[in-house]
Design a protein around this motif. Structure first.
Motif, mmCIF file in Angstrom:
data_model
loop_
_atom_site.group_PDB
_atom_site.id
_atom_site.type_symbol
_atom_site.label_atom_id
_atom_site.label_comp_id
_atom_site.label_asym_id
_atom_site.label_seq_id
_atom_site.Cartn_x
_atom_site.Cartn_y
_atom_site.Cartn_z
ATOM 1 N N SER A 51 -9.072 -0.845 6.466
ATOM 2 C CA SER A 51 -9.794 -1.042 5.049
ATOM 3 C C SER A 51 -10.607 -2.404 5.345
ATOM 4 O O SER A 51 -11.462 -2.620 4.453
ATOM 5 N N GLU A 79 -2.603 5.442 2.026
ATOM 6 C CA GLU A 79 -3.374 4.303 2.093
ATOM 7 C C GLU A 79 -3.642 3.757 3.617
ATOM 8 O O GLU A 79 -2.663 3.734 4.460
ATOM 9 N N ASN A 139 -10.552 6.990 10.025
ATOM 10 C CA ASN A 139 -9.835 5.796 9.189
ATOM 11 C C ASN A 139 -8.876 5.168 9.964
ATOM 12 O O ASN A 139 -9.387 4.516 11.040
ATOM 13 N N ARG A 192 0.889 -1.285 -0.043
ATOM 14 C CA ARG A 192 -0.094 0.014 -0.063
ATOM 15 C C ARG A 192 0.877 0.960 0.179
ATOM 16 O O ARG A 192 2.153 1.070 0.329
#
Length: 288
Positions: A104, A99, A153, A95
């Protein structure tokens, strides 16, 4: 009128204030009162085992505490809950820097929302894994919380260094018979609960794993542990010393250290040593 006089008159005219264009110095632009209202601001904290997965429910999670640096007031504290994360995504997927690494796929996290009026410097502290207090580690960092600027995130990621090292055999505090040949068996896991073993994502071939037989604070023997696939543990035999040599018993200590990433874990337990005559006497005793 002479030319110098004309020039003086022109300059004086420029210096005369024009009422319609002047702004009194005492007047201030109107305040937008909403700028000073409390603004909900969310912060997400993720506690991970260094070089491994997220601390989830398998290891009891981690305690997260957020403190106002200026006032020393604890703003919130709670337990990180959830899963350890997707091993393939975390450990094997390339990644870019920007990112997400842990978010994820669903993974454990601690989330809090504050009503902030102004930027606040906070200290974020994590302790864990909570289910293994003997292996618990702590990490902390400071960060600015700005009203309306959420941290989501991956959030603020805190890395805990270490291993969960447990002596499986002999059981802690179990009496040992002098001169017995005993098998020392220990398991080694990352702080997120993942097994350390050969050829895995957490390769034991890169980790120094050994045992020590101690009397008091003196190391009597160092034991090289080898992986046993049958028990998913590391083993080595040792001889129990005589009671005269170990009147207060012995201590077994297992150390796992990875010099490449800085993870180190220690597990140890104490054992009383009994005379071998007790075994002979018990074998001679006939049942009534």
């Amino acid at each position: 009128m002479t030319r110098p006089l004309q020039l003086i008159v022109a300059i004086a005219a420029c210096l005369i204030p024009i009422p319609c264009l002047a702004i009194p110095a005492t007047e201030m632009p109107p305040l937008d009162l909403r700028l000073n209202d409390p603004t909900p601001t969310t912060i997400l904290v993720r506690v991970v085992a260094h070089g491994s997965m997220v601390l989830g429910k398998e290891v009891g999670g981690a305690r997260v505490t957020i403190t106002d640096v200026a006032t020393k007031q604890i703003l919130t504290t709670g337990i990180q809950q959830g899963e350890a994360g997707d091993q393939n995504q975390i450990m094997r997927t390339p990644r870019l820097m920007e990112e997400p690494h842990y978010s994820s796929r669903p993974a454990a996290a601690f989330t809090a929302t504050f009503d902030l009026r102004y930027p606040t410097l906070v200290e974020v502290t994590a302790d864990g894994p909570l289910a293994y207090p003997a292996s618990s580690q702590r990490a902390s960092t400071t960060a600015w919380l700005v009203p309306g600027q959420d941290m989501t995130n991956d959030g603020i990621v805190l890395h805990l260094y270490g291993y969960i090292v447990q002596i499986e055999h002999p059981k802690p505090h179990e009496p040992l018979i002098a001169k017995d040949d005993v098998m020392l068996r220990a398991s080694v896991r990352t702080l997120s609960g993942a097994l350390v073993r050969p050829h895995g994502d957490w390769d034991s071939r890169k980790t120094h794993i050994y045992g020590e037989l101690m009397i008091g604070d003196r190391v009597l023997e160092r034991l090289q542990l080898f992986y046993s696939g049958e028990n998913a543990a590391f083993e080595a035999p040792f001889f129990v010393p005589l009671p005269n040599d170990a009147p207060d018993g012995i201590t077994l200590r297992v150390i796992a250290a990875d010099p490449a990433n800085g993870n180190v874990g220690i597990g140890q337990a104490k054992y009383p040593v009994l005379s071998e005559r007790l075994r002979h006497n018990s074998s001679r005793t006939e049942p009534r």
